[in-house]
Design an enzyme around this catalytic site. Sequence first.
Site, PDB file in Angstrom:
ATOM      1  CB  SER A  53      -4.237   1.757   3.947  1.00  0.00           C
ATOM      2  OG  SER A  53      -3.322   1.125   2.937  1.00  0.00           O
TER       3      SER A  53
ATOM      4  CE  LYS B  53      -1.194   4.074   2.311  1.00  0.00           C
ATOM      5  NZ  LYS B  53      -1.363   3.106   3.331  1.00  0.00           N
TER       6      LYS B  53
ATOM      7  CE  LYS C  61      -4.718   1.452  -0.502  1.00  0.00           C
ATOM      8  NZ  LYS C  61      -4.090   0.410  -0.067  1.00  0.00           N
TER       9      LYS C  61
ATOM     10  CB  SER D 256      -0.742   0.063   1.270  1.00  0.00           C
ATOM     11  OG  SER D 256      -2.028  -0.935   1.016  1.00  0.00           O
TER      12      SER D 256
END
Length: 292
Positions: A109, A214, A55, A52
């Site tokens: 997420s 993140k 993203k 992820s």
Amino acid sequence: MMKKLFAAALLSMTAAAATAVPFGSQSVLVVEDDTGKVLLEKNADRVVPIASLTKLMTAMVVLDAKQDMDEPIEIEKADVDTLKHSTSRVPVGATIPRRDVLQLALMSSDNRAAASLARTYPGGIEAFKTAVKHKIIALGMTNTAIEEPTGLNPANRSTAEDLVKMATAASRYPEITRITTDPRDLISIKGREVEYHNTNRLVGAKGWDIGLSKTGYTQEAGRCLIMKVKAAGKNATLVLLNAGASSVRMLDALNIRRYVLGDSTTTANAAPRAKAVSTRHHVRRAKKRRHN
């Protein structure tokens, strides 16, 4: 003169301590933002799945398109993960403003949210993929391939070196830095206020000054983390890839702050986040909802 000698000795001791620490993540890179100096490196050029962390790229490409952030997006069956069958707290049929969908994709997420952002990109998913490829080239991420917006596909691959470039670019988007450093948020889902949390436990923890964050996880990628942090007077970007567990990823981040950045105030346990979302944040969202 004595001060300079003491500072040099302290720096030498910190570097030696960092070298002695067994970092659990398979790839590690820490770069001082102000100078570009590499403070710690381990397998930084190894190409691996990034989960992820993808993203951040999805968010940049979406924001570059300058779409209406108040436009409602309906979550469709096409947005459901059929590859990994990951869970989501965003139900099919929910209609959510694009800015809140971006919030869900980055802070929590959420894979359905990320998929819907790509699906509703001008020109659709193929146009989104083309825009991602152009962005990768523009950022000089020569060892990166991103095939879809969520990171669920292990074909989304990069290196710690390239991901520092991505984090640096993402940090120039105020919306991305704000969202990824929100500990939690309330979002209206089908007329009900639902609380969502940041997937990074260090965001909002006592003593942590985080400018971008993140996390990522798939079986192939392991536990991953990108953060921009300020500690001991240093601004730095850290990338951790393929840690075996969340606890390993967090311990690596703590050890980087303590031994690499030289922050002696770091404790072994991150304090829990504040329990309340700020009043200002509630007011901002309440006003926004009245206009939708």
